[in-house]
Design an enzyme around this catalytic site. Sequence first.
Site, PDB file in Angstrom:
ATOM      1  N   SER A 103      17.344  40.951  23.192  1.00  0.00           N
ATOM      2  CA  SER A 103      17.020  41.101  21.777  1.00  0.00           C
ATOM      3  C   SER A 103      18.198  41.626  20.968  1.00  0.00           C
ATOM      4  O   SER A 103      19.239  40.993  20.885  1.00  0.00           O
ATOM      5  CB  SER A 103      15.788  42.005  21.655  1.00  0.00           C
ATOM      6  OG  SER A 103      15.284  42.021  20.351  1.00  0.00           O
ATOM      7  N   ASP A 242      17.905  38.947  14.492  1.00  0.00           N
ATOM      8  CA  ASP A 242      18.531  39.628  15.625  1.00  0.00           C
ATOM      9  C   ASP A 242      18.867  38.603  16.702  1.00  0.00           C
ATOM     10  O   ASP A 242      18.724  37.394  16.508  1.00  0.00           O
ATOM     11  CB  ASP A 242      17.635  40.750  16.163  1.00  0.00           C
ATOM     12  CG  ASP A 242      16.401  40.238  16.890  1.00  0.00           C
ATOM     13  OD1 ASP A 242      15.990  39.095  16.619  1.00  0.00           O
ATOM     14  OD2 ASP A 242      15.848  40.978  17.720  1.00  0.00           O
ATOM     15  N   ASP A 244      17.624  37.446  19.442  1.00  0.00           N
ATOM     16  CA  ASP A 244      16.679  36.433  19.925  1.00  0.00           C
ATOM     17  C   ASP A 244      15.759  35.933  18.817  1.00  0.00           C
ATOM     18  O   ASP A 244      14.817  35.190  19.074  1.00  0.00           O
ATOM     19  CB  ASP A 244      15.866  36.946  21.118  1.00  0.00           C
ATOM     20  CG  ASP A 244      14.904  38.063  20.745  1.00  0.00           C
ATOM     21  OD1 ASP A 244      15.152  38.754  19.747  1.00  0.00           O
ATOM     22  OD2 ASP A 244      13.909  38.250  21.465  1.00  0.00           O
ATOM     23  N   ASP A 246      13.467  37.218  16.916  1.00  0.00           N
ATOM     24  CA  ASP A 246      12.079  37.627  16.691  1.00  0.00           C
ATOM     25  C   ASP A 246      11.987  38.763  15.675  1.00  0.00           C
ATOM     26  O   ASP A 246      10.904  39.219  15.345  1.00  0.00           O
ATOM     27  CB  ASP A 246      11.368  37.997  18.000  1.00  0.00           C
ATOM     28  CG  ASP A 246      11.972  39.198  18.705  1.00  0.00           C
ATOM     29  OD1 ASP A 246      13.039  39.697  18.264  1.00  0.00           O
ATOM     30  OD2 ASP A 246      11.391  39.647  19.712  1.00  0.00           O
TER      31      ASP A 246
END
EC number: 5.4.2.10
Length: 448
Positions: A103, A242, A244, A246
């Site tokens: 992440s 960010d 990833d 999400d």
Amino acid sequence: MSRKLFGTDGVRGEANQGHMTAEMALRLGAAAGRYFRRAGTNGHRVVIGKDTRLSGYMFENALTAGLTSTGMNVLLLGPVPTPAVGYLTRSMRADLGIMISASHNPAKDNGIKFFGPDGFKLSDEAEMEIEAMLEGEIRLAIPDNIGRAKRIDDGLGRYVEYAKTTFPARDRMSGLKVVVDCANGAAYKAAPQVLWELGCEVIPVGVSPNGYNINDRVGSTHTETCAEAVVAHGADLGISLDGDADRVMIIDETGRVADGDQIMALFAHRWAEKGILRGGALVATVMSNLGLERFLQGHGIGLERTKVGDRYVVERMRAGGFNLGGEQSGHIVMTDYATTGDGLMAGLQFLLAMAETGKRASDLVRQFDTVPQLLKNVRYQAGQEPLNDARVQKVIAEAESRLAGQGRLLIRKSGTEPLIRVMAECEDDKVLEACVDAVVEAVTVAAG
């Protein structure tokens, strides 16, 4: 049984250190494969996506080896956003979805997140069962039943087309200039493509991943980069994702940043007015600002609080029939569209608000005045329990007493890093700082 491997968002840590090794990933893949083969009836498929970290190749191969050894057929998506894995797991009728990502963490870290066949992240109970399987011998498939692996070329395209269907005002996007910061991460292809195909003039930032630069002075944890680009290009909006994708932060045309609380306030108010906010409430975590709570109360909207972690937000949403939730950190969960936080789709919803109201981003990013909030982190070593120290507990009790009636104190362990997070809210800045600093000092001493 307590969880040793899984945190609040899958398994995470520094690549090639501790439990984040290729060997562990192989065993984890085998355990997950055996767990889902036990109940799966769809041909035993698993889809695997990843972000742009160098270590992603290593974990992708190791997981594939473990999964195929138990008879799972692996479909490799390559770099795609985390929400794309949730969507494609369900869309492609897979038994299991896996996202390889840490992440917002730096490039040296990595993580492994699991999704069930419904596209939602696994429950605590399922993760504990997989952990338990790691403790023993994992039954492998017989030679004739070993799984196959192949790369899927159209996974990203499927997600792009689906994301576009969530935006009904395409004819009003022409001429809108949008900066999108992809953090050199998983959305570096998808996000600019979606926005351009919807009619925006797109200024891409953080779209040159090299394996090492994910989240490096770009993305939702470094919003100054996106803000500078918005101002420099005279853009109407900035969407900062960010690693990833999400999470999202929204930047208005002046460079001002709206965090997850402000975004959720806007969406909750709009959805309530439209009559589409299910359950009449927003689901957020204990970290969300008191100002958000007061704003919602003023508009007759409830607030359901959960533990920190978007998976706990989603669990409460599903249990209570709510369709909007998220975190101050930028996870915006809209279960009408996605099974997890989706930064790109949240950005599209913000653009929709601009299109439908005719207002500038600066008129929408500040929905309420925040109560002053201070968060500090204390790092500790594995095996330590500084919060159990008697002196720490005494200082915490004193701080809570001092804040009573005018604020609140929240202390918790991070679920993804060895950190104690100390957060307080209070209208009096001096009291706020004094309380946080006292707790931080006590925890620091206890942690050595």
